[in-house]
Design an enzyme around this catalytic site. Structure first.
Site, mmCIF file in Angstrom:
data_model
loop_
_atom_site.group_PDB
_atom_site.id
_atom_site.type_symbol
_atom_site.label_atom_id
_atom_site.label_comp_id
_atom_site.label_asym_id
_atom_site.label_seq_id
_atom_site.Cartn_x
_atom_site.Cartn_y
_atom_site.Cartn_z
ATOM 1 N N TYR A 1 41.365 54.081 39.050
ATOM 2 C CA TYR A 1 42.686 53.496 39.293
ATOM 3 C C TYR A 1 43.798 54.329 38.651
ATOM 4 O O TYR A 1 44.892 54.459 39.192
ATOM 5 C CB TYR A 1 42.732 52.053 38.769
ATOM 6 C CG TYR A 1 41.904 51.122 39.632
ATOM 7 C CD1 TYR A 1 42.367 50.703 40.883
ATOM 8 C CD2 TYR A 1 40.649 50.689 39.226
ATOM 9 C CE1 TYR A 1 41.608 49.870 41.682
ATOM 10 C CE2 TYR A 1 39.877 49.851 40.026
ATOM 11 C CZ TYR A 1 40.360 49.446 41.251
ATOM 12 O OH TYR A 1 39.610 48.626 42.058
ATOM 13 N N ARG B 1 48.514 29.649 40.369
ATOM 14 C CA ARG B 1 48.909 31.008 40.715
ATOM 15 C C ARG B 1 50.187 31.009 41.553
ATOM 16 O O ARG B 1 51.066 31.835 41.354
ATOM 17 C CB ARG B 1 47.730 31.637 41.461
ATOM 18 C CG ARG B 1 47.896 32.990 42.026
ATOM 19 C CD ARG B 1 48.033 34.040 40.967
ATOM 20 N NE ARG B 1 48.144 35.317 41.622
ATOM 21 C CZ ARG B 1 49.245 35.738 42.224
ATOM 22 N NH1 ARG B 1 50.331 34.997 42.216
ATOM 23 N NH2 ARG B 1 49.267 36.914 42.817
ATOM 24 N N ARG C 1 33.613 36.920 39.163
ATOM 25 C CA ARG C 1 34.926 36.567 39.715
ATOM 26 C C ARG C 1 35.050 35.085 40.024
ATOM 27 O O ARG C 1 35.816 34.683 40.904
ATOM 28 C CB ARG C 1 35.244 37.416 40.961
ATOM 29 C CG ARG C 1 35.016 38.917 40.802
ATOM 30 C CD ARG C 1 35.885 39.565 39.762
ATOM 31 N NE ARG C 1 37.301 39.530 40.077
ATOM 32 C CZ ARG C 1 37.939 40.470 40.762
ATOM 33 N NH1 ARG C 1 37.304 41.528 41.185
ATOM 34 N NH2 ARG C 1 39.231 40.376 40.995
ATOM 35 N N ASP D 1 41.891 40.970 33.427
ATOM 36 C CA ASP D 1 41.599 42.015 34.411
ATOM 37 C C ASP D 1 41.202 43.289 33.688
ATOM 38 O O ASP D 1 41.611 43.513 32.542
ATOM 39 C CB ASP D 1 42.796 42.290 35.324
ATOM 40 C CG ASP D 1 42.327 42.927 36.630
ATOM 41 O OD1 ASP D 1 41.948 42.190 37.549
ATOM 42 O OD2 ASP D 1 42.292 44.171 36.710
ATOM 43 N N ARG E 1 40.406 33.363 42.546
ATOM 44 C CA ARG E 1 39.876 33.621 43.886
ATOM 45 C C ARG E 1 39.485 32.376 44.672
ATOM 46 O O ARG E 1 40.002 32.168 45.744
ATOM 47 C CB ARG E 1 38.659 34.558 43.826
ATOM 48 C CG ARG E 1 39.066 36.014 43.632
ATOM 49 C CD ARG E 1 37.913 36.930 43.936
ATOM 50 N NE ARG E 1 38.373 38.298 44.175
ATOM 51 C CZ ARG E 1 37.557 39.310 44.396
ATOM 52 N NH1 ARG E 1 36.264 39.109 44.420
ATOM 53 N NH2 ARG E 1 38.031 40.513 44.622
HETATM 54 O O1 CP3 Z 1 35.213 37.162 36.803
HETATM 55 C C1 CP3 Z 1 36.280 36.518 36.677
HETATM 56 O O2 CP3 Z 1 36.532 35.558 37.384
HETATM 57 C C2 CP3 Z 1 37.229 36.884 35.556
HETATM 58 C C3 CP3 Z 1 38.433 37.507 35.963
HETATM 59 C C4 CP3 Z 1 38.446 38.896 36.568
HETATM 60 C C5 CP3 Z 1 39.546 39.349 37.351
HETATM 61 N N1 CP3 Z 1 39.361 40.669 37.603
HETATM 62 C C6 CP3 Z 1 40.695 38.524 37.759
HETATM 63 C C7 CP3 Z 1 41.455 38.914 38.948
HETATM 64 C C8 CP3 Z 1 37.559 39.976 36.432
HETATM 65 C C9 CP3 Z 1 36.198 40.047 35.740
HETATM 66 C C10 CP3 Z 1 38.160 41.091 37.091
HETATM 67 C C11 CP3 Z 1 37.534 42.422 37.116
HETATM 68 C C12 CP3 Z 1 38.067 43.459 38.003
HETATM 69 N N2 CP3 Z 1 39.384 43.722 38.332
HETATM 70 C C13 CP3 Z 1 37.269 44.465 38.604
HETATM 71 C C14 CP3 Z 1 35.780 44.632 38.408
HETATM 72 C C15 CP3 Z 1 34.970 43.644 39.160
HETATM 73 C C16 CP3 Z 1 34.842 43.868 40.644
HETATM 74 O O3 CP3 Z 1 35.094 42.914 41.376
HETATM 75 O O4 CP3 Z 1 34.424 44.957 41.053
HETATM 76 C C17 CP3 Z 1 38.130 45.293 39.346
HETATM 77 C C18 CP3 Z 1 37.716 46.500 40.179
HETATM 78 C C19 CP3 Z 1 39.471 44.814 39.162
HETATM 79 C C20 CP3 Z 1 40.742 45.378 39.690
HETATM 80 C C21 CP3 Z 1 41.475 44.400 40.526
HETATM 81 N N3 CP3 Z 1 42.125 43.271 40.048
HETATM 82 C C22 CP3 Z 1 41.634 44.406 41.937
HETATM 83 C C23 CP3 Z 1 41.067 45.459 42.875
HETATM 84 C C24 CP3 Z 1 42.399 43.272 42.293
HETATM 85 C C25 CP3 Z 1 42.943 42.863 43.645
HETATM 86 C C26 CP3 Z 1 42.010 42.173 44.516
HETATM 87 C C27 CP3 Z 1 41.020 41.200 43.915
HETATM 88 O O5 CP3 Z 1 41.202 39.976 43.960
HETATM 89 O O6 CP3 Z 1 40.020 41.692 43.398
HETATM 90 C C28 CP3 Z 1 42.636 42.560 41.092
HETATM 91 C C29 CP3 Z 1 43.375 41.280 40.982
HETATM 92 C C30 CP3 Z 1 42.669 40.118 40.399
HETATM 93 N N4 CP3 Z 1 41.967 40.157 39.238
HETATM 94 C C31 CP3 Z 1 42.645 38.780 40.912
HETATM 95 C C32 CP3 Z 1 41.903 38.031 40.000
HETATM 96 C C33 CP3 Z 1 41.643 36.549 40.061
HETATM 97 C C34 CP3 Z 1 43.330 38.280 42.196
HETATM 98 C C35 CP3 Z 1 44.760 38.296 42.010
HETATM 99 C C36 CP3 Z 1 45.614 37.125 42.297
HETATM 100 O O7 CP3 Z 1 45.385 35.967 41.964
HETATM 101 O O8 CP3 Z 1 46.645 37.520 42.783
#
Ligand code: CP3
Length: 342
Positions: free
Chosen positions: A153, A38, A25, A75, A29
């Site tokens: 999900y 963003r 991640r 994602d 973030r």
């Molecule tokens: O690793 C990286 O930086 C690449 C990008 C990446 C995102 N999501 C971007 C994202 C990756 C590899 C993911 C994977 C992901 N997404 C997982 C598996 C990894 C883990 O952490 O367990 C899961 C369960 C998700 C589902 C998801 N997407 C959730 C639960 C959320 C909300 C909260 C959060 O930040 O995790 C997201 C949104 C998301 N995906 C954001 C980012 C940068 C934040 C959203 C924003 O900018 O509003």
């Protein structure tokens, strides 16, 4: 030829001068540059679906942190989306699916395989643009969610502490669960093959919700589908399997021969070496909260981790970096690893 190929040499089992380091991640973030982009957009989905922006936020951590790999910004939820289940990303809350999977008719309506995966051209364009702009500086990691985590999900409709709705399906309607998991698997394999064709050098599979299941359930509903994915992708590029909380299934995960096994921060690396042996390449597993500590403490913990693992190691956190992590703590971690020599 990739200029910094430390990650690929480590995956190949070569003796290296120091372990490579990147953070799950890392794209999004934590970086102020990410937040600036963003906040100028309508939302997360606009960012994910705009290839030029995907390129920009994927490369930001490589420039800012000097990590040894890039991970494509996207994602795991693009898979349910291309199968026909649209999601929303609710500010401060996370994913929300207005329609969920509750019945066989719901599963039958889903698209799957290439017919679904081919809809994700924005992801493939983002990869091609990123690969070109990276100019072979570091390897590019592509990823997908494991079928069980995506099912969580798709059935629950949002995040959850227990995921009791998808778990209920495993226990009450196991055939239905298998049907759904199969469709997700076929779609994800088609998707990952496209990701590789568009420039992913390594593929990581995230099973973020493995830890809500027990050993028997994990063996029944998760291992066979992850194995199918690893078998399809391994001939093309190396694979990393990260099943968070699945310490009980480590031997089964090793038996499917992924190149790398990701380790969460609850599992001690001494235990990992006992179970998996010294030659298994492992990734992880500092508690993301260590990055809240003093720089001295972060450096000490990073070095302690590297010494404990003793080689065949990709340094990473034991789960994604938390959004409120101080950037200088992240840099202290990366620099401590980069200054280490075996
Ligand atoms: O690793 C990286 O930086 C690449 C990008 C990446 C995102 N999501 C971007 C994202 C990756 C590899 C993911 C994977 C992901 N997404 C997982 C598996 C990894 C883990 O952490 O367990 C899961 C369960 C998700 C589902 C998801 N997407 C959730 C639960 C959320 C909300 C909260 C959060 O930040 O995790 C997201 C949104 C998301 N995906 C954001 C980012 C940068 C934040 C959203 C924003 O900018 O509003």
């Amino acid at each position: 030829m990739i200029k910094n190929d430390l990650l690929l040499r480590t995956i190949a089992g070569e003796k290296v001068e120091r372990p490579p380091v990147w953070l799950m991640r890392q794209a999004g973030r934590i970086l102020p540059q990410y937040r600036a982009i963003r906040s100028s957009l309508s939302g997360f989905i606009e960012l994910v679906t705009t290839p030029e922006l995907v390129r920009e936020v994927t490369i930001q951590p490589v420039d800012e942190l000097g990590v040894d790999a890039a991970i494509i910004f996207s994602d795991i939820l693009v898979i349910p989306e291309c199968m026909g289940l649209e999601y929303e990303m609710v500010e401060k809350k996370g994913p929300y699916f207005p329609a969920t999977i509750q019945s066989e008719a719901d599963i039958d309506k889903l698209d799957s395989g290439s017919a679904a995966a081919d809809k994700l051209s924005y992801v493939y364009q983002g990869l091609s643009l990123t690969k070109e702009a990276l100019d072979e500086r570091v390897p590019l990691i592509g990823f997908a969610g494991a079928p069980w985590t995506l099912m969580c999900y798709m059935v629950e409709g949002s995040g959850s502490k227990t995921f009791s709705k998808p778990k209920r399906m495993l226990y009450q309607e196991p055939e239905l669960a298998h049907k759904l998991l199969s469709k997700i698997t076929d779609t994800t394999i088609a998707y990952l093959k496209q990701k590789v064709a568009h420039g992913a050098d390594v593929i990581q599979i995230f099973d973020s919700w493995a830890g809500v299941l027990d050993e028997h359930t994990y063996k029944t509903f998760c291992i066979p589908y992850i194995r199918k994915m690893v078998e399809a992708i391994n001939p093309l590029v190396p694979t990393i399997v990260f099943s968070k909380g699945a310490w009980f299934s480590l031997p089964e995960i090793q038996a499917m021969s992924p190149n790398v096994i990701g380790v969460d921060w609850n599992t001690d690396m001494s235990y990992i070496r006992k179970v998996l042996g010294p030659d298994q390449v492992v990734q992880g597993n500092l508690d993301p909260c260590v990055l809240y500590a003093s720089h001295k403490e972060i450096e000490a913990q990073a070095i302690n981790l590297i010494n404990k693992v003793g080689g065949n190691h990709i340094v990473n956190l034991g789960h994604g970096v938390y959004p409120d992590t101080p950037l200088d703590g992240v840099k202290a971690f990366v620099n401590a690893v980069k200054g280490y020599r075996y």
